[in-house]
Design a protein around this motif. Structure first.
Motif, PDB file in Angstrom:
ATOM      1  N   TYR A  59     -44.795   1.415  29.517  1.00 28.85           N
ATOM      2  CA  TYR A  59     -44.328   1.673  30.876  1.00 28.85           C
ATOM      3  C   TYR A  59     -42.836   1.404  30.959  1.00 28.85           C
ATOM      4  CZ  TYR A  59     -49.196   1.994  32.195  1.00 28.85           C
ATOM      5  OH  TYR A  59     -50.514   2.392  32.282  1.00 28.85           O
ATOM      6  N   PHE A  60     -42.127   2.361  31.519  1.00 28.44           N
ATOM      7  CA  PHE A  60     -40.670   2.267  31.613  1.00 28.44           C
ATOM      8  C   PHE A  60     -40.223   2.344  33.064  1.00 28.44           C
ATOM      9  CE2 PHE A  60     -39.564   2.613  27.172  1.00 28.44           C
ATOM     10  CZ  PHE A  60     -40.614   3.322  26.608  1.00 28.44           C
ATOM     11  N   CYS A  61     -39.408   1.390  33.443  1.00 24.15           N
ATOM     12  CA  CYS A  61     -38.725   1.436  34.721  1.00 24.15           C
ATOM     13  C   CYS A  61     -37.354   2.074  34.489  1.00 24.15           C
ATOM     14  CB  CYS A  61     -38.562   0.015  35.258  1.00 24.15           C
ATOM     15  SG  CYS A  61     -37.798  -0.097  36.875  1.00 24.15           S
ATOM     16  N   ALA A  62     -36.883   2.871  35.438  1.00 26.74           N
ATOM     17  CA  ALA A  62     -35.597   3.534  35.253  1.00 26.74           C
ATOM     18  C   ALA A  62     -34.893   3.665  36.587  1.00 26.74           C
ATOM     19  CB  ALA A  62     -35.789   4.922  34.630  1.00 26.74           C
ATOM     20  N   VAL A  63     -33.572   3.706  36.537  1.00 27.77           N
ATOM     21  CA  VAL A  63     -32.770   3.932  37.736  1.00 27.77           C
ATOM     22  C   VAL A  63     -31.831   5.095  37.496  1.00 27.77           C
ATOM     23  CG1 VAL A  63     -32.855   1.501  38.360  1.00 27.77           C
ATOM     24  CG2 VAL A  63     -30.879   2.380  37.142  1.00 27.77           C
ATOM     25  N   ASN A  64     -31.480   5.751  38.581  1.00 30.83           N
ATOM     26  CA  ASN A  64     -30.462   6.786  38.540  1.00 30.83           C
ATOM     27  C   ASN A  64     -29.562   6.551  39.738  1.00 30.83           C
ATOM     28  OD1 ASN A  64     -28.898   9.097  38.435  1.00 30.83           O
ATOM     29  ND2 ASN A  64     -30.578  10.374  37.724  1.00 30.83           N
ATOM     30  N   ALA A  65     -28.346   6.055  39.447  1.00 29.40           N
ATOM     31  CA  ALA A  65     -27.438   5.693  40.530  1.00 29.40           C
ATOM     32  C   ALA A  65     -26.522   6.837  40.915  1.00 29.40           C
ATOM     33  CB  ALA A  65     -26.625   4.467  40.139  1.00 29.40           C
ATOM     34  N   GLY A  66     -26.458   7.854  40.095  1.00 30.31           N
ATOM     35  CA  GLY A  66     -25.589   8.978  40.402  1.00 30.31           C
ATOM     36  C   GLY A  66     -25.985  10.150  39.547  1.00 30.31           C
ATOM     37  N   SER A  67     -25.866  11.328  40.073  1.00 31.19           N
ATOM     38  CA  SER A  67     -26.382  12.493  39.361  1.00 31.19           C
ATOM     39  C   SER A  67     -25.717  12.693  38.010  1.00 31.19           C
ATOM     40  CB  SER A  67     -26.187  13.743  40.212  1.00 31.19           C
ATOM     41  OG  SER A  67     -24.815  13.921  40.504  1.00 31.19           O
ATOM     42  N   ALA A  68     -24.498  12.193  37.851  1.00 28.35           N
ATOM     43  CA  ALA A  68     -23.802  12.399  36.583  1.00 28.35           C
ATOM     44  C   ALA A  68     -24.149  11.333  35.554  1.00 28.35           C
ATOM     45  CB  ALA A  68     -22.292  12.411  36.813  1.00 28.35           C
ATOM     46  N   ASP A  69     -24.991  10.372  35.936  1.00 29.66           N
ATOM     47  CA  ASP A  69     -25.250   9.258  35.035  1.00 29.66           C
ATOM     48  C   ASP A  69     -26.549   9.393  34.258  1.00 29.66           C
ATOM     49  OD1 ASP A  69     -23.943   6.845  37.432  1.00 29.66           O
ATOM     50  OD2 ASP A  69     -22.949   8.139  35.971  1.00 29.66           O
ATOM     51  N   GLY A  70     -27.418  10.255  34.667  1.00 30.95           N
ATOM     52  CA  GLY A  70     -28.713  10.329  34.016  1.00 30.95           C
ATOM     53  C   GLY A  70     -29.543   9.102  34.327  1.00 30.95           C
ATOM     54  N   LEU A  71     -30.672   8.989  33.680  1.00 31.35           N
ATOM     55  CA  LEU A  71     -31.563   7.855  33.870  1.00 31.35           C
ATOM     56  C   LEU A  71     -31.162   6.706  32.954  1.00 31.35           C
ATOM     57  CD1 LEU A  71     -35.050   9.621  34.020  1.00 31.35           C
ATOM     58  CD2 LEU A  71     -34.030   8.260  35.841  1.00 31.35           C
ATOM     59  N   THR A  72     -31.125   5.497  33.529  1.00 36.22           N
ATOM     60  CA  THR A  72     -30.961   4.284  32.731  1.00 36.22           C
ATOM     61  C   THR A  72     -32.313   3.603  32.686  1.00 36.22           C
ATOM     62  OG1 THR A  72     -28.657   4.020  33.381  1.00 36.22           O
ATOM     63  CG2 THR A  72     -29.796   2.076  32.537  1.00 36.22           C
ATOM     64  N   PHE A  73     -32.833   3.416  31.486  1.00 38.51           N
ATOM     65  CA  PHE A  73     -34.177   2.876  31.314  1.00 38.51           C
ATOM     66  C   PHE A  73     -34.145   1.390  30.995  1.00 38.51           C
ATOM     67  CE2 PHE A  73     -37.165   6.405  31.293  1.00 38.51           C
ATOM     68  CZ  PHE A  73     -36.368   7.511  31.094  1.00 38.51           C
TER      69      PHE A  73
END
Lengths: 114, 113
Positions: free
Chosen positions: B89-103
């Motif tokens: 299971y992976f939690c991820a954030v995306n703070a800006g459209s140019a950043d992609g997902l940070t897992f």
């Protein structure tokens, strides 16, 4: 009907070789990505393309070169392969590349460099 | 830059037990939060996501997650797990459209029958 497909599924090669991984999405999405998953399952973004233009280029070696012939395809070419390149590479796509968009992932390509 | 921390790397539960997987993120602005699941030998699939509105979001397969802004947390829960929930299971954030997902680094969940 596979939404995001990658070929090959497995790739075993020698150090120093050049190889390519192909990715195709049939979702009509504008944005595609490449992620690398290391041996500890950690996922990290490598590249992002929106309508064939590079948007994100994280700090990956320039031996890695993404190529997008059209918005449905994003291929990953790797030159002079090194042992440390062994990993699972995932392609993904999203509708418009917005931060709220769901990213849909392909099945992954397991690359082993000997 | 944003980062994601998942506290439990390995969790082993018995069937019918309740599940809570922790996820904390660090970012000062608006974030969009995701939980993805990777079943053995399969690709990542979205379980649920949050970007606005009700902080309690429901996803597929009986999973839910609660966004607590003051704690920078987005914990995943399921009241009664099944053997088929064994996965990464992976939690991820995306703070800006140019950043992609940070897992986050993922949580390996094993359900014992």
């Amino acid at each position: 009907d596979t939404a995001v497909s990658q070929t090959p599924k497995y790739l075993v090669t020698q150090m120093g070789n050049d190889k390519s991984i192909k990715c195709e999405q049939n979702l009509g999405h504008d944005t595609m990505y490449w992620y690398k998953q290391d041996s500890k399952k950690f996922l990290k973004i490598m590249f992002s393309y929106n309508n064939k233009e590079l948007i994100i280029n994280e700090t990956v070696p320039n031996r890695f070169s993404p190529k997008s012939p059209d918005k449905a395809h994003l291929n990953l070419h790797i030159n002079s392969l090194e042992l440390g390149d062994s990993a699972v590479y995932f392609c993904a796509s999203s509708l418009q590349g917005k931060s709220t968009d769901t990213q849909y992932f392909g099945p992954g390509t397991r690359l082993t460099v000997l | 830059a944003q980062s994601v921390s998942q506290h439990n790397h390995h969790v082993i539960l018995s069937e019918a037990a309740s599940l809570e997987l922790g996820c904390n993120y660090s970012y000062g602005g608006t974030v969009n939060l995701f939980w993805y699941v990777q079943y053995p030998g399969q690709h990542l699939q979205l379980l649920l996501k949050y970007f606005s509105g009700d902080p309690l979001v429901k996803g597929i397969k009986g999973f839910e997650a609660e966004f607590i802004k003051s704690k920078f947390s987005f914990n995943l829960r399921k009241p009664s797990v099944q053997w088929s929930d064994t996965a990464e299971y992976f939690c991820a954030v995306n703070a800006g459209s140019a950043d992609g997902l940070t897992f986050g680094k993922g949580t390996h969940l094993i359900i014992q029958p």
